[in-house]
Design a protein around this motif. Structure first.
Motif, PDB file in Angstrom:
ATOM      1  N   SER A 100      27.408 -30.449  -2.437  1.00  0.00           N
ATOM      2  CA  SER A 100      28.398 -30.324  -3.363  1.00  0.00           C
ATOM      3  C   SER A 100      29.470 -31.618  -3.326  1.00  0.00           C
ATOM      4  O   SER A 100      29.499 -32.158  -4.405  1.00  0.00           O
ATOM      5  N   TYR A 110      33.789 -24.909 -10.577  1.00  0.00           N
ATOM      6  CA  TYR A 110      34.229 -26.285  -9.998  1.00  0.00           C
ATOM      7  C   TYR A 110      33.167 -27.246  -9.998  1.00  0.00           C
ATOM      8  O   TYR A 110      32.219 -27.094  -9.333  1.00  0.00           O
ATOM      9  N   ARG A 118      40.422 -21.747  -2.668  1.00  0.00           N
ATOM     10  CA  ARG A 118      40.441 -20.458  -3.506  1.00  0.00           C
ATOM     11  C   ARG A 118      40.262 -19.488  -2.140  1.00  0.00           C
ATOM     12  O   ARG A 118      40.101 -18.268  -2.378  1.00  0.00           O
ATOM     13  N   SER A 159      36.563 -25.980  -2.854  1.00  0.00           N
ATOM     14  CA  SER A 159      36.516 -24.405  -2.989  1.00  0.00           C
ATOM     15  C   SER A 159      37.211 -23.527  -2.007  1.00  0.00           C
ATOM     16  O   SER A 159      37.456 -22.439  -2.037  1.00  0.00           O
TER      17      SER A 159
HETATM   18  O1  PMV Z   1      33.861 -27.015  -2.785  1.00  0.00           O
HETATM   19  P1  PMV Z   1      32.782 -27.715  -2.773  1.00  0.00           P
HETATM   20  O2  PMV Z   1      32.776 -29.209  -2.754  1.00  0.00           O
HETATM   21  O3  PMV Z   1      31.543 -27.125  -1.922  1.00  0.00           O
HETATM   22  O4  PMV Z   1      32.219 -27.372  -4.201  1.00  0.00           O
HETATM   23  C1  PMV Z   1      31.772 -26.015  -4.757  1.00  0.00           C
HETATM   24  C2  PMV Z   1      30.925 -26.121  -5.935  1.00  0.00           C
HETATM   25  C3  PMV Z   1      30.310 -25.114  -6.453  1.00  0.00           C
HETATM   26  O5  PMV Z   1      30.055 -23.871  -5.408  1.00  0.00           O
HETATM   27  C4  PMV Z   1      28.911 -25.248  -7.190  1.00  0.00           C
HETATM   28  C5  PMV Z   1      31.136 -24.208  -7.731  1.00  0.00           C
HETATM   29  C6  PMV Z   1      32.286 -23.652  -7.077  1.00  0.00           C
HETATM   30  O6  PMV Z   1      33.477 -23.588  -8.122  1.00  0.00           O
HETATM   31  O7  PMV Z   1      32.438 -22.978  -6.137  1.00  0.00           O
END
Ligand code: PMV
Length: 331
Positions: free
Chosen positions: A194, A21, A147, A144
């Motif tokens: 991120s 993502y 998930r 993330s």
């Molecule tokens: O959930 P965030 O905003 O920390 O984004 C995660 C981004 C990545 O770890 C680089 C990719 C991913 O899909 O986990």
């Protein structure tokens, strides 16, 4: 007289994405530019207690027993605002969170943190939400985190609206005994996290190419996992990680997360796979640490080879994990 605080404790596991993502179609709602897939990490988790208390004048947050930094408190407060609206409460909350993996290792804890916070906060109010709705809500804290709600191998459907963007399991944890061997190349805090990184993705001329090819990659990675086809899986996972980092490197300003040792490990992993026939591949998130994904029977050999590359590397290891859950109250 004030009501008794209503509290609950929940645990959620971190996850590692195989199709990443990166970039949002809606930053406020955290609707991602593409669907993604990941596996939960059994051995890396966050445990969070939320107590809604009518006596509190504001939300409070401790992480691993210490009062959290203002930036962390603000992010948690914003997420609690989302949960207050959904759970129809005006109370503030006392939040105590702890990670079982060492802090400051550069391993993103936002996925497990916001999944545990969401589950604990809703449970404390006695709300029985579906897994899908918990995933939808966790997404608002950190994409993330959506998930980390369901167990095992998980797909996050990008969706085109708040309620359509959620994650669900496509294979249970015991489907394939993959191990994530994490080489901690640097403990330094990310200069660009991120959340800020997602906002820069659209500035890269490569992002449209990454997005338009993501659905096909996702279909192929899912199929490789379903058939336990490591060779196919490895090529696709490395390609997807390289594509995300190509976007990062060509954003404005460019985000350069790799260190020289990250690159040395990536090259070594390819050698171990293609020449020495170990079943291992690499993937990197928004940082220099290298996740070496391997079959369980090769994990010890991968760890030994990493140690021979650099004796100073810290190494974490995790099997595939379950979803987020409420812990029984201590008696
Ligand atoms: O959930 P965030 O905003 O920390 O984004 C995660 C981004 C990545 O770890 C680089 C990719 C991913 O899909 O986990």
């Amino acid at each position: 007289m004030a009501d008794e605080p209503r509290s609950a404790t929940a645990r959620a596991h971190s996850n590692i994405a195989f199709v990443k993502y990166w970039g949002n179609r809606d930053h406020h709602l955290r609707l991602p530019a593409n669907s993604s897939i990941s596996m939960n990490l059994a051995d890396l988790h966050t445990t969070t207690t939320v107590a809604w208390d009518s006596d509190l004048q504001q939300d409070t947050l401790t992480i691993n027993g210490a009062i959290a930094a203002d930036s962390a408190v603000e992010r948690v407060r914003n997420h609690l605002d989302v949960l207050r609206a959904r759970c129809k409460t005006g109370h503030f909350a006392r939040v105590c969170s702890s990670n079982n993996f060492p802090m400051g290792t550069g391993i993103a804890s936002s996925a497990s943190a916001f999944a545990a916070l969401t589950v604990a906060a809703c449970a404390a109010l006695g709300l029985r939400l579906s897994e899908r709705e918990l995933s939808v809500l966790a997404r608002r804290g950190s994409g993330s985190a959506a998930r980390s709600i369901p167990p095992g191998y998980v797909e996050w459907h990008a969706g085109d609206s708040h309620n359509a963007s959620f994650a669900e399991t496509f294979a249970p944890p015991n489907h394939w005994r993959l191990i994530d061997v994490i080489a901690i190349v640097s403990r330094a805090h990310k200069r660009t996290g991120s959340s800020a990184g997602h906002e820069t993705a659209g500035a890269s001329v490569l992002q449209p190419a990454r997005i338009s090819s993501a659905a096909e990659r996702l279909r192929a990675v899912k199929s490789a996992i379903k058939h336990r086809d490591f060779g196919r899986f490895a090529d696709l996972v490395e390609e997807d990680s390289n594509l995300m980092h190509a976007v990062m490197m060509t954003s404005k300003p460019p985000l350069l997360y790799w260190e020289p040792l990250s690159f040395a490990i990536m090259k070594a992993v390819r050698y171990w796979r293609t020449v020495e026939k170990l079943q291992v591949c690499y993937t990197l998130d928004a940082g220099p640490n290298v996740h070496c994904i391997c079959v369980a029977s090769d994990a010890d050999r991968v760890i030994a080879r990493l140690r021979s590359l650099s004796s100073e590397l810290d190494i974490l290891r995790s099997a595939v994990g379950c979803g987020a859950y409420v812990l029984a109250p201590e008696s």
